[in-house]
Design a protein around this motif. Structure first.
Motif, mmCIF file in Angstrom:
data_model
loop_
_atom_site.group_PDB
_atom_site.id
_atom_site.type_symbol
_atom_site.label_atom_id
_atom_site.label_comp_id
_atom_site.label_asym_id
_atom_site.label_seq_id
_atom_site.Cartn_x
_atom_site.Cartn_y
_atom_site.Cartn_z
ATOM 1 N N ASP A 163 0.712 -1.414 0.481
ATOM 2 C CA ASP A 163 -0.281 0.134 0.097
ATOM 3 C C ASP A 163 0.671 1.101 0.270
ATOM 4 N N GLU A 164 1.915 1.148 -0.402
ATOM 5 C CA GLU A 164 2.679 2.105 -0.632
ATOM 6 C C GLU A 164 3.347 2.999 -1.693
ATOM 7 N N LEU A 165 3.982 3.906 -1.651
ATOM 8 C CA LEU A 165 4.490 4.490 -3.171
ATOM 9 C C LEU A 165 6.044 5.236 -3.070
ATOM 10 N N LEU A 166 7.091 4.616 -3.482
ATOM 11 C CA LEU A 166 8.138 4.974 -3.265
ATOM 12 C C LEU A 166 8.195 6.160 -4.620
ATOM 13 N N THR A 167 8.457 7.885 -3.406
ATOM 14 C CA THR A 167 7.784 8.662 -3.839
ATOM 15 C C THR A 167 9.453 9.516 -4.250
ATOM 16 N N SER A 168 10.462 9.394 -3.689
ATOM 17 C CA SER A 168 11.980 9.757 -4.095
ATOM 18 C C SER A 168 13.346 9.138 -3.494
ATOM 19 N N VAL A 169 13.868 9.419 -4.130
ATOM 20 C CA VAL A 169 15.691 8.673 -3.795
ATOM 21 C C VAL A 169 16.110 10.085 -3.334
ATOM 22 N N ASP A 170 16.864 10.150 -1.923
ATOM 23 C CA ASP A 170 17.684 10.495 -1.454
ATOM 24 C C ASP A 170 19.321 10.194 -1.144
ATOM 25 N N VAL A 171 19.363 11.371 -2.003
ATOM 26 C CA VAL A 171 21.508 10.922 -2.697
ATOM 27 C C VAL A 171 22.498 12.233 -1.418
ATOM 28 N N PRO A 172 23.870 11.806 -0.753
ATOM 29 C CA PRO A 172 24.239 12.426 -0.298
ATOM 30 C C PRO A 172 24.803 13.393 -0.812
ATOM 31 N N ILE A 173 25.130 14.678 -0.588
ATOM 32 C CA ILE A 173 26.684 15.372 -1.870
ATOM 33 C C ILE A 173 27.243 14.987 -0.991
ATOM 34 N N SER A 174 27.845 14.536 -2.448
ATOM 35 C CA SER A 174 29.515 14.014 -2.013
ATOM 36 C C SER A 174 30.617 15.389 -1.218
ATOM 37 N N THR A 175 30.678 14.865 -0.411
ATOM 38 C CA THR A 175 32.075 16.176 -0.304
ATOM 39 C C THR A 175 33.763 16.240 -0.616
ATOM 40 N N VAL A 176 34.444 17.020 -0.391
ATOM 41 C CA VAL A 176 35.630 17.110 -1.366
ATOM 42 C C VAL A 176 36.140 15.704 -0.853
ATOM 43 N N ASN A 177 36.690 15.341 -1.971
ATOM 44 C CA ASN A 177 37.795 14.364 -2.015
ATOM 45 C C ASN A 177 36.952 12.840 -1.873
ATOM 46 N N THR A 178 35.941 12.979 -2.250
ATOM 47 C CA THR A 178 35.066 11.875 -2.735
ATOM 48 C C THR A 178 35.025 12.126 -4.328
ATOM 49 N N GLY A 179 34.979 10.681 -4.443
ATOM 50 C CA GLY A 179 35.137 9.963 -5.553
ATOM 51 C C GLY A 179 33.788 8.909 -6.046
ATOM 52 N N GLY A 180 32.994 8.887 -7.103
ATOM 53 C CA GLY A 180 32.160 7.738 -6.479
ATOM 54 C C GLY A 180 32.265 6.952 -8.795
ATOM 55 N N ALA A 181 32.077 6.126 -8.463
ATOM 56 C CA ALA A 181 32.174 5.529 -10.153
ATOM 57 C C ALA A 181 31.011 3.960 -9.688
ATOM 58 N N TYR A 182 30.979 3.751 -10.651
ATOM 59 C CA TYR A 182 29.917 2.014 -11.896
ATOM 60 C C TYR A 182 30.424 1.667 -12.759
ATOM 61 N N VAL A 183 30.980 0.258 -12.834
ATOM 62 C CA VAL A 183 31.567 -0.405 -13.899
ATOM 63 C C VAL A 183 30.753 -1.331 -14.357
ATOM 64 N N LYS A 184 30.465 -2.061 -15.382
ATOM 65 C CA LYS A 184 29.543 -3.033 -15.796
ATOM 66 C C LYS A 184 30.520 -3.770 -16.742
ATOM 67 N N GLN A 185 29.687 -5.091 -16.648
ATOM 68 C CA GLN A 185 30.090 -6.307 -18.008
ATOM 69 C C GLN A 185 28.823 -6.556 -18.547
ATOM 70 N N GLN A 186 28.436 -5.789 -19.808
ATOM 71 C CA GLN A 186 27.017 -6.649 -20.126
ATOM 72 C C GLN A 186 27.277 -7.732 -20.827
ATOM 73 N N SER A 187 25.943 -8.778 -21.028
ATOM 74 C CA SER A 187 25.555 -8.753 -21.444
ATOM 75 C C SER A 187 26.232 -9.668 -22.642
ATOM 76 N N VAL A 188 26.442 -10.753 -23.118
ATOM 77 C CA VAL A 188 26.828 -10.571 -24.802
ATOM 78 C C VAL A 188 25.204 -10.649 -25.706
ATOM 79 N N THR A 189 24.869 -11.725 -25.026
ATOM 80 C CA THR A 189 23.069 -12.123 -26.142
ATOM 81 C C THR A 189 22.585 -10.543 -26.062
ATOM 82 N N MET A 190 21.885 -9.924 -24.644
ATOM 83 C CA MET A 190 21.390 -8.898 -24.295
ATOM 84 C C MET A 190 21.643 -7.548 -23.898
ATOM 85 N N ARG A 191 21.278 -6.733 -23.785
ATOM 86 C CA ARG A 191 21.278 -5.839 -23.275
ATOM 87 C C ARG A 191 21.915 -4.832 -21.862
#
Length: 294
Positions: A163-191
């Protein structure tokens, strides 16, 4: 295959959507349709009622309040790609959004739909965990704030109540000297992603003060890689430190929990995870101002 017939209802506000959901407890929520429509077409879902929440202005857009980037659940991937604050202050999530599907998918798919109806290879599950995001939901009686790690904690589904609705996603702001990254391997046969790793770390005085690392496509849900975090916290970043930490990516994940399907065996995923963890950490470290490539 052809979808069956269903009643289509358009919600004008969050409260209106909750009222419609109360009147139709088995209704399916529609935002961008990138999860629901394929499920209906493939006969994996057969709703009698569909409630469209995609035009509710209150849950669209990106705003910064009190050192937090607030992302409306109905915000599309394309809109997130254009949000400069997200690129600057939530790099892991921004990078994950940029590699979802193709342009057509990114123009329609929404962050809320992705998280509320995740597939096990969902790029965003790892990214929101590593970003220390908070999932905000609203029900008929109250609002809840759920950490991303708790939201994806090992359950048959997410921590979103019927009975709930997802309304938002809150992300803390990065401070100085903070780094983020995302890497992935994609399926050869699917996206779809075969496997992905997100990392976010802060360096103070040459040492790692905070670090979050998570993966998707490894188990049925996005999972935090706490042994990797433990190996880095308080340490000086360097090639050896990162390699050693990444080698612990599988610690605490039982072999029986690893996904083993037509796209890749459990053993192959186990081989990939440390490598992609190391790549994500290297990229995050570079963005935090530390070169660990040597």
């Amino acid at each position: 295959m052809h979808p069956g017939t269903f009643e289509y209802l358009s919600a004008e506000s969050v409260d209106h959507a909750l009222d419609l959901l109360a009147d139709h407890p088995d209704a399916e929520m529609l935002a961008g349709g990138q999860s629901l429509l394929p499920a209906i077409t493939n006969d994996e879902a057969d709703p009698d009622v569909v409630v469209d929440i995609g035009e509710i202005d209150a849950i669209r857009g990106v705003e910064v309040r009190n050192d937090v980037v607030e992302i409306g659940a109905a915000t599309t991937y394309a809109e997130l790609q254009d949000a400069e604050r997200l690129r600057n202050d939530a790099a892991a999530l921004a990078e994950a959004v940029s590699v979802i599907g193709d342009e057509q998918v990114r123009n329609r798919g929404t962050i809320g739909g992705n998280l509320a109806h995740p597939v096990r290879v969902s790029d965003l599950s790892a990214a929101v965990i590593a970003s220390d995001a908070t999932i905000v939901t609203k029900g008929p009686h109250s609002e809840r704030r759920i950490t991303a790690a708790e939201f994806f904690a090992p359950n048959p589904a997410t921590d979103l109540a019927a009975d709930e609705l997802l309304t938002s996603v809150d992300v803390p702001i990065s401070t100085v000297n903070t780094g983020g990254a995302y890497v992935k391997q994609q399926s050869v046969t699917m996206r779809y992603s075969l496997l992905g790793v997100a990392a976010r770390l802060t360096v103070e005085g040459g040492q790692v003060s905070t670090v979050r690392v998570a993966a998707n496509g490894v188990t049925e849900r996005g999972v935090g890689l706490e042994p990797v975090e433990d190996a880095l916290r308080g340490e000086r970043l360097g090639a050896d430190t990162v390699e050693t930490a990444a080698s612990r990516a599988l610690d605490g994940i039982g072999t029986e929990a690893l996904i083993d399907d037509d796209q890749a065996s459990a053993a192959y995923r186990a081989d990939l995870l440390p490598t992609y963890t190391e790549q994500a950490l290297e990229r995050a470290a570079e963005r935090a101002g530390v070169d660990v490539s040597a």
